[in-house]
Scaffold this motif. Structure first.
Motif, mmCIF file in Angstrom:
data_model
loop_
_atom_site.group_PDB
_atom_site.id
_atom_site.type_symbol
_atom_site.label_atom_id
_atom_site.label_comp_id
_atom_site.label_asym_id
_atom_site.label_seq_id
_atom_site.Cartn_x
_atom_site.Cartn_y
_atom_site.Cartn_z
ATOM 1 N N THR A 82 5.768 -9.698 -2.784
ATOM 2 C CA THR A 82 6.273 -9.238 -1.454
ATOM 3 C C THR A 82 5.466 -7.591 -1.469
ATOM 4 O OG1 THR A 82 8.430 -10.208 -1.587
ATOM 5 C CG2 THR A 82 8.249 -8.634 0.108
ATOM 6 N N THR A 83 5.819 -6.775 -2.728
ATOM 7 C CA THR A 83 4.996 -5.629 -2.688
ATOM 8 C C THR A 83 3.695 -5.814 -2.463
ATOM 9 O OG1 THR A 83 6.881 -4.978 -4.341
ATOM 10 C CG2 THR A 83 4.802 -3.481 -4.220
ATOM 11 N N GLU A 84 2.964 -6.568 -3.045
ATOM 12 C CA GLU A 84 1.547 -6.906 -2.735
ATOM 13 C C GLU A 84 0.971 -7.205 -1.513
ATOM 14 O OE1 GLU A 84 -1.269 -6.804 -4.716
ATOM 15 O OE2 GLU A 84 -0.342 -6.073 -6.440
ATOM 16 N N ASP A 85 1.718 -7.883 -0.775
ATOM 17 C CA ASP A 85 1.624 -8.261 0.593
ATOM 18 C C ASP A 85 1.711 -7.305 1.594
ATOM 19 O OD1 ASP A 85 1.222 -10.919 -0.116
ATOM 20 O OD2 ASP A 85 3.107 -11.568 0.331
ATOM 21 N N ILE A 86 2.946 -6.172 1.306
ATOM 22 C CA ILE A 86 3.119 -5.310 2.002
ATOM 23 C C ILE A 86 1.941 -4.147 1.797
ATOM 24 C CG2 ILE A 86 4.848 -3.215 2.661
ATOM 25 C CD1 ILE A 86 7.007 -5.521 2.147
ATOM 26 N N PHE A 87 1.605 -4.053 0.576
ATOM 27 C CA PHE A 87 0.549 -3.025 0.340
ATOM 28 C C PHE A 87 -0.566 -3.148 1.064
ATOM 29 C CE2 PHE A 87 -2.640 -1.150 -2.303
ATOM 30 C CZ PHE A 87 -2.167 0.097 -2.616
ATOM 31 N N GLN A 88 -1.045 -4.420 0.900
ATOM 32 C CA GLN A 88 -2.202 -4.859 1.590
ATOM 33 C C GLN A 88 -2.059 -4.858 3.097
ATOM 34 O OE1 GLN A 88 -5.080 -6.591 0.216
ATOM 35 N NE2 GLN A 88 -4.051 -6.309 -1.690
ATOM 36 N N ASP A 89 -1.000 -5.056 3.600
ATOM 37 C CA ASP A 89 -0.672 -4.956 5.250
ATOM 38 C C ASP A 89 -0.666 -3.598 5.473
ATOM 39 O OD1 ASP A 89 -0.375 -7.987 5.442
ATOM 40 O OD2 ASP A 89 1.793 -7.841 5.721
ATOM 41 N N THR A 90 -0.206 -2.621 4.766
ATOM 42 C CA THR A 90 -0.248 -1.342 4.982
ATOM 43 C C THR A 90 -1.792 -0.757 5.299
ATOM 44 O OG1 THR A 90 1.599 -0.875 3.890
ATOM 45 C CG2 THR A 90 0.463 1.041 4.182
ATOM 46 N N TRP A 111 2.158 9.724 6.371
ATOM 47 C CA TRP A 111 1.674 8.812 7.435
ATOM 48 C C TRP A 111 1.640 7.349 6.784
ATOM 49 C CZ3 TRP A 111 -3.513 6.453 8.409
ATOM 50 C CH2 TRP A 111 -3.279 5.981 9.605
ATOM 51 N N VAL A 112 0.873 7.091 5.901
ATOM 52 C CA VAL A 112 0.689 5.951 5.150
ATOM 53 C C VAL A 112 2.250 5.169 4.719
ATOM 54 C CG1 VAL A 112 -0.460 4.612 3.206
ATOM 55 C CG2 VAL A 112 -1.668 6.160 4.590
ATOM 56 N N MET A 113 2.959 6.159 4.393
ATOM 57 C CA MET A 113 4.438 5.735 3.726
ATOM 58 C C MET A 113 5.176 5.481 4.785
ATOM 59 S SD MET A 113 4.582 6.632 0.251
ATOM 60 C CE MET A 113 6.146 7.591 -0.367
ATOM 61 N N ARG A 114 4.955 5.909 5.889
ATOM 62 C CA ARG A 114 5.601 5.695 7.028
ATOM 63 C C ARG A 114 5.270 4.019 7.669
ATOM 64 N NH1 ARG A 114 6.422 9.880 12.043
ATOM 65 N NH2 ARG A 114 7.443 8.093 13.439
ATOM 66 N N ILE A 115 3.947 4.052 7.753
ATOM 67 C CA ILE A 115 3.588 2.327 7.791
ATOM 68 C C ILE A 115 4.158 1.466 7.068
ATOM 69 C CG2 ILE A 115 1.460 1.047 8.012
ATOM 70 C CD1 ILE A 115 -0.100 3.444 9.103
ATOM 71 N N ALA A 116 4.085 1.725 5.671
ATOM 72 C CA ALA A 116 4.684 1.093 4.839
ATOM 73 C C ALA A 116 6.164 0.659 5.086
ATOM 74 C CB ALA A 116 4.489 1.446 3.235
ATOM 75 N N HIS A 117 6.916 1.791 5.378
ATOM 76 C CA HIS A 117 8.303 1.718 5.470
ATOM 77 C C HIS A 117 8.521 1.016 6.723
ATOM 78 C CE1 HIS A 117 11.861 3.133 7.725
ATOM 79 N NE2 HIS A 117 12.216 2.947 6.592
ATOM 80 N N ASN A 118 7.773 0.832 7.910
ATOM 81 C CA ASN A 118 7.890 0.174 8.764
ATOM 82 C C ASN A 118 7.810 -1.394 8.623
ATOM 83 O OD1 ASN A 118 8.556 2.350 10.596
ATOM 84 N ND2 ASN A 118 6.713 2.591 10.870
ATOM 85 N N LEU A 119 6.581 -1.611 7.932
ATOM 86 C CA LEU A 119 6.385 -2.862 7.282
ATOM 87 C C LEU A 119 7.490 -3.488 6.478
ATOM 88 C CD1 LEU A 119 2.832 -2.786 6.655
ATOM 89 C CD2 LEU A 119 3.727 -4.023 8.402
ATOM 90 N N ILE A 120 8.180 -2.456 5.596
ATOM 91 C CA ILE A 120 9.189 -3.158 4.809
ATOM 92 C C ILE A 120 10.552 -3.688 5.682
ATOM 93 C CG2 ILE A 120 11.072 -2.225 3.311
ATOM 94 C CD1 ILE A 120 8.803 -0.597 1.983
ATOM 95 N N ILE A 121 10.998 -2.534 6.760
ATOM 96 C CA ILE A 121 11.786 -3.168 7.727
ATOM 97 C C ILE A 121 11.590 -4.269 8.326
ATOM 98 C CG2 ILE A 121 12.681 -2.282 9.803
ATOM 99 C CD1 ILE A 121 12.816 0.896 9.051
ATOM 100 N N ASP A 122 10.267 -4.566 8.820
ATOM 101 C CA ASP A 122 9.901 -5.765 9.477
ATOM 102 C C ASP A 122 10.293 -7.093 8.629
ATOM 103 O OD1 ASP A 122 8.950 -4.533 11.543
ATOM 104 O OD2 ASP A 122 6.973 -4.713 11.144
ATOM 105 N N TYR A 123 9.745 -6.732 7.158
ATOM 106 C CA TYR A 123 10.110 -7.630 6.301
ATOM 107 C C TYR A 123 11.548 -8.281 6.260
ATOM 108 C CZ TYR A 123 10.954 -9.714 1.563
ATOM 109 O OH TYR A 123 11.603 -10.435 0.533
#
Length: 193
Positions: A46-54, A76-88
């Motif tokens: 999951t980390t890999e997937d979210i990292f790629q999506d970020t 800014w990048v951390m915020r994008i990752a954070h939002n993708l984590i919430i989506d997950y």
């Protein structure tokens, strides 16, 4: 000693067409971003997937020219990752219910005992963004949204408190969320994916 090129210079170079600049940015922040995502999802795949999506999202935003220089690149990048984590978590129905508190805390979704200074800044920014956006809603929608999210009230309780039917309360909540989404898109605010 080698001079380290600033993130903002690398971003500008990438926007101008230098693909290698992005590679440097990714390598530079890979470890911190990966650790941040892993600390939330506790799963390597999951980390890999979210990292790629970020980074797919980062590339899209940079290519569209929507990146604004005021913010630093890593937060800014951390915020994008954070939002993708919430989506997950949303997609997997793993979001716990929000605390019954005055302060609606989007981060109660993801527990992090050790929020570093950077995360705190990002957290405060997102909370402020959300609060400001809610204030832009029409009065009735804002009222229902606050009762539901900040006060954790059921639609039955909202109906009793506002003197409208449950269906009307549900409708107002639905429109509040639709309008919030429109406001977010209009302002190009990065809150959710």
């Amino acid at each position: 000693m080698r001079n380290i090129v600033d993130d903002s210079v690398l971003v500008k170079n990438y926007i101008k067409g230098n693909e290698y600049a992005l590679e440097l940015l990714i390598k530079r922040h890979q470890q911190r971003l990966y650790s941040f995502i892993y600390s939330k999802v506790q799963n390597r795949d999951t980390t890999e997937d979210i990292f790629q999506d970020t980074f797919i999202k980062v590339i899209r935003t940079l290519k569209k020219g929507n990146y604004n220089e005021e913010g630093k690149f890593l937060p800014w990048v951390m915020r994008i990752a954070h939002n993708l984590i919430i989506d997950y978590f949303r997609k997997n129905n793993r979001i716990p219910t929000f605390n019954n508190s005055e302060e609606f805390d989007i981060f109660s979704v993801i527990s992090d005992a050790t929020l570093n200074a950077e995360s705190k800044i990002i957290k405060e920014q997102i909370l402020n963004d959300v609060k400001e956006l809610v204030e832009e809603l029409p009065k009735e929608q804002k009222e229902v949204l606050k009762m539901r999210i900040y006060n954790d009230m059921s639609f039955n309780e909202i109906s009793e408190n506002t003197g409208v039917s449950i269906n009307t309360a549900l409708g107002r909540m639905r429109y509040a969320l639709i309008n919030l989404r429109k406001i977010i898109e209009k302002n190009k605010i990065i809150l959710v994916g």
